[in-house]
Design a protein around this motif. Structure first.
Motif, PDB file in Angstrom:
ATOM      1  N   ALA A   6      -9.089  -3.497 -10.609  1.00 16.92           N
ATOM      2  CA  ALA A   6      -7.336  -3.646 -10.524  1.00 16.92           C
ATOM      3  C   ALA A   6      -7.119  -5.130 -10.055  1.00 16.92           C
ATOM      4  O   ALA A   6      -7.877  -5.840  -9.411  1.00 16.92           O
ATOM      5  CB  ALA A   6      -7.113  -2.553  -9.368  1.00 16.92           C
ATOM      6  N   SER A   7      -6.288  -5.695 -10.476  1.00 10.75           N
ATOM      7  CA  SER A   7      -5.565  -6.834  -9.983  1.00 10.75           C
ATOM      8  C   SER A   7      -5.545  -7.129  -8.614  1.00 10.75           C
ATOM      9  O   SER A   7      -6.059  -7.874  -7.982  1.00 10.75           O
ATOM     10  CB  SER A   7      -4.223  -7.227 -10.800  1.00 10.75           C
ATOM     11  N   ASP A   8      -4.440  -6.095  -7.973  1.00 14.22           N
ATOM     12  CA  ASP A   8      -4.320  -6.358  -6.396  1.00 14.22           C
ATOM     13  C   ASP A   8      -4.737  -4.714  -6.182  1.00 14.22           C
ATOM     14  O   ASP A   8      -4.605  -3.920  -6.512  1.00 14.22           O
ATOM     15  CB  ASP A   8      -2.857  -6.477  -6.336  1.00 14.22           C
ATOM     16  N   PRO A   9      -5.150  -4.898  -4.887  1.00 17.20           N
ATOM     17  CA  PRO A   9      -5.294  -3.498  -4.142  1.00 17.20           C
ATOM     18  C   PRO A   9      -4.267  -2.707  -3.857  1.00 17.20           C
ATOM     19  O   PRO A   9      -3.322  -3.243  -3.712  1.00 17.20           O
ATOM     20  CB  PRO A   9      -6.115  -3.598  -2.989  1.00 17.20           C
ATOM     21  N   SER A  10      -4.271  -1.396  -4.070  1.00 16.70           N
ATOM     22  CA  SER A  10      -2.963  -0.415  -4.059  1.00 16.70           C
ATOM     23  C   SER A  10      -2.832  -0.328  -2.247  1.00 16.70           C
ATOM     24  O   SER A  10      -3.715  -0.253  -1.492  1.00 16.70           O
ATOM     25  CB  SER A  10      -3.567   0.913  -4.536  1.00 16.70           C
ATOM     26  N   PRO A  11      -1.419  -0.237  -2.077  1.00 18.19           N
ATOM     27  CA  PRO A  11      -1.281  -0.399  -0.610  1.00 18.19           C
ATOM     28  C   PRO A  11      -1.418   1.068  -0.042  1.00 18.19           C
ATOM     29  O   PRO A  11      -1.475   2.144  -0.699  1.00 18.19           O
ATOM     30  CB  PRO A  11       0.395  -0.476  -0.731  1.00 18.19           C
ATOM     31  N   LEU A  12      -2.014   1.094   1.262  1.00 16.93           N
ATOM     32  CA  LEU A  12      -2.255   2.086   2.019  1.00 16.93           C
ATOM     33  C   LEU A  12      -1.223   2.629   2.893  1.00 16.93           C
ATOM     34  O   LEU A  12      -1.314   3.633   3.819  1.00 16.93           O
ATOM     35  CB  LEU A  12      -3.510   1.962   2.896  1.00 16.93           C
ATOM     36  N   GLN A  13      -0.057   2.138   2.972  1.00 18.59           N
ATOM     37  CA  GLN A  13       1.238   2.603   3.637  1.00 18.59           C
ATOM     38  C   GLN A  13       2.383   2.081   3.045  1.00 18.59           C
ATOM     39  O   GLN A  13       2.363   1.467   1.691  1.00 18.59           O
ATOM     40  CB  GLN A  13       1.011   1.703   5.035  1.00 18.59           C
ATOM     41  N   ASP A  14       3.581   2.296   3.330  1.00 22.44           N
ATOM     42  CA  ASP A  14       4.744   2.180   2.584  1.00 22.44           C
ATOM     43  C   ASP A  14       4.908   0.549   2.224  1.00 22.44           C
ATOM     44  O   ASP A  14       5.298   0.638   1.126  1.00 22.44           O
ATOM     45  CB  ASP A  14       6.122   2.851   3.362  1.00 22.44           C
ATOM     46  N   PHE A  15       4.488  -0.140   2.963  1.00 18.58           N
ATOM     47  CA  PHE A  15       4.834  -1.588   2.683  1.00 18.58           C
ATOM     48  C   PHE A  15       3.933  -2.341   3.956  1.00 18.58           C
ATOM     49  O   PHE A  15       3.549  -1.815   4.715  1.00 18.58           O
ATOM     50  CB  PHE A  15       6.014  -2.374   2.818  1.00 18.58           C
ATOM     51  N   CYS A  16       3.627  -3.626   3.516  1.00 19.15           N
ATOM     52  CA  CYS A  16       2.823  -4.713   4.106  1.00 19.15           C
ATOM     53  C   CYS A  16       3.519  -5.767   4.017  1.00 19.15           C
ATOM     54  O   CYS A  16       2.999  -6.663   3.435  1.00 19.15           O
ATOM     55  CB  CYS A  16       1.543  -4.633   3.879  1.00 19.15           C
ATOM     56  N   VAL A  17       4.635  -6.069   4.639  1.00 20.42           N
ATOM     57  CA  VAL A  17       5.535  -7.521   4.605  1.00 20.42           C
ATOM     58  C   VAL A  17       4.468  -8.564   5.341  1.00 20.42           C
ATOM     59  O   VAL A  17       4.001  -8.586   6.296  1.00 20.42           O
ATOM     60  CB  VAL A  17       6.688  -7.304   5.378  1.00 20.42           C
ATOM     61  N   ALA A  18       4.387  -9.406   4.496  1.00 15.78           N
ATOM     62  CA  ALA A  18       3.543 -10.629   4.774  1.00 15.78           C
ATOM     63  C   ALA A  18       4.047 -11.333   6.253  1.00 15.78           C
ATOM     64  O   ALA A  18       5.234 -11.712   5.984  1.00 15.78           O
ATOM     65  CB  ALA A  18       3.427 -11.655   3.741  1.00 15.78           C
ATOM     66  N   ASP A  19       3.178 -11.566   6.960  1.00 15.60           N
ATOM     67  CA  ASP A  19       3.318 -12.291   8.326  1.00 15.60           C
ATOM     68  C   ASP A  19       3.008 -13.817   8.061  1.00 15.60           C
ATOM     69  O   ASP A  19       1.657 -14.037   8.348  1.00 15.60           O
ATOM     70  CB  ASP A  19       2.673 -11.562   9.536  1.00 15.60           C
ATOM     71  N   ASN A  20       3.866 -14.512   7.551  1.00 12.01           N
ATOM     72  CA  ASN A  20       3.378 -16.088   7.382  1.00 12.01           C
ATOM     73  C   ASN A  20       3.108 -16.728   8.531  1.00 12.01           C
ATOM     74  O   ASN A  20       2.512 -18.081   8.231  1.00 12.01           O
ATOM     75  CB  ASN A  20       4.760 -16.764   6.423  1.00 12.01           C
ATOM     76  N   SER A  21       3.439 -16.206   9.751  1.00 10.08           N
ATOM     77  CA  SER A  21       3.043 -16.954  10.810  1.00 10.08           C
ATOM     78  C   SER A  21       1.629 -16.810  11.575  1.00 10.08           C
ATOM     79  O   SER A  21       1.235 -17.489  12.146  1.00 10.08           O
ATOM     80  CB  SER A  21       3.936 -16.464  11.946  1.00 10.08           C
TER      81      SER A  21
END
Length: 226
Positions: free
Chosen positions: A22-37
């Protein structure tokens, strides 16, 4: 008779193999908002604490209804990519999109997306599009698209779009099956690499003389992405 345990193991292996390609792995939760810091480096982005997630993490005032400048480069196109770097909420969701503007006779030159399949919809104008299959066939599949038409470019294959109309611009929207599909423009990569690829390699690969290779490497290979 094939045992039920054998069937179960085979099914599990098939599922595992599907996940692996698969291109990207499937999420294991509702979302995983990127922490760019975060300074931690992973294949993707570290998740922000869900308690700190806001609606703005899933929003971008992209103004995709506005025409883009297609005179900024020689190829006469402008790609506005909306990926995880612009919308942190796309992290792990396996999707991104782009608006592509084409000048009259403008082109999105031959390129590949190493991590995504692309589905293109023409919003305005006409486009001549195509892609080439892998070795050894290298079969060329092409089509003329009009407003409302849709075309798919399989993951990793070299493809292009060209506006054949010398008087009117064209516009398309592309959806891609990765939060960060990547783009490798063939001419830029081969003749505009830094440092340059050896003349000996390119003259042999393209069966041309050194003078032709030097001329190609001297061109300004502009990026049409913004």
């Amino acid at each position: 008779m094939v045992s039920s345990s054998y069937i179960l193991v085979t099914a599990l292996l098939a599922l595992a193999a599907w996940q692996a390609i698969a291109s990207d792995p499937s999420p294991l939760q509702d979302f995983c908002v990127a922490d760019n810091s975060s300074r931690v480096l992973v294949n993707g982005f570290i998740c922000k604490d869900p308690k700190d997630v806001k609606a703005e993490d899933f929003f971008l005032a992209a103004k995709l209804d506005m025409p883009r400048d297609t005179k900024m480069n020689k190829v006469g196109s402008n790609v506005t990519l909306i990926n995880v770097m612009r919308i942190p909420g796309l992290n792990t969701l396996g999707i991104s999109l782009a608006r592509i503007d084409y000048a009259p006779l403008g082109e999105n030159p031959p390129h590949t997306h190493p991590r995504a399949t692309e589905i293109l919809t023409v919003l305005e104008g006409t486009l001549y599009v195509g892609f080439v299959t892998s070795n050894p066939e290298n079969k060329f599949l092409s089509k003329v698209l009009n407003k409302g038409d849709v075309f798919v470019f399989p993951e990793g294959l070299i493809h292009f779009q060209f506006n054949p109309n010398p008087y009117k611009p064209a516009v398309a929207i592309a959806a891609l099956s990765s939060q960060n599909p990547g783009a490798i423009t063939i001419a830029n990569a081969v003749f505009g690499s830094k440092p340059m690829i050896s003349d000996d390699v390119l003259t042999k690969a393209f069966q041309v003389d050194k003078k032709t290779v030097d001329w190609l490497q001297a061109q300004f290979w502009a990026d049409n992405h913004n």
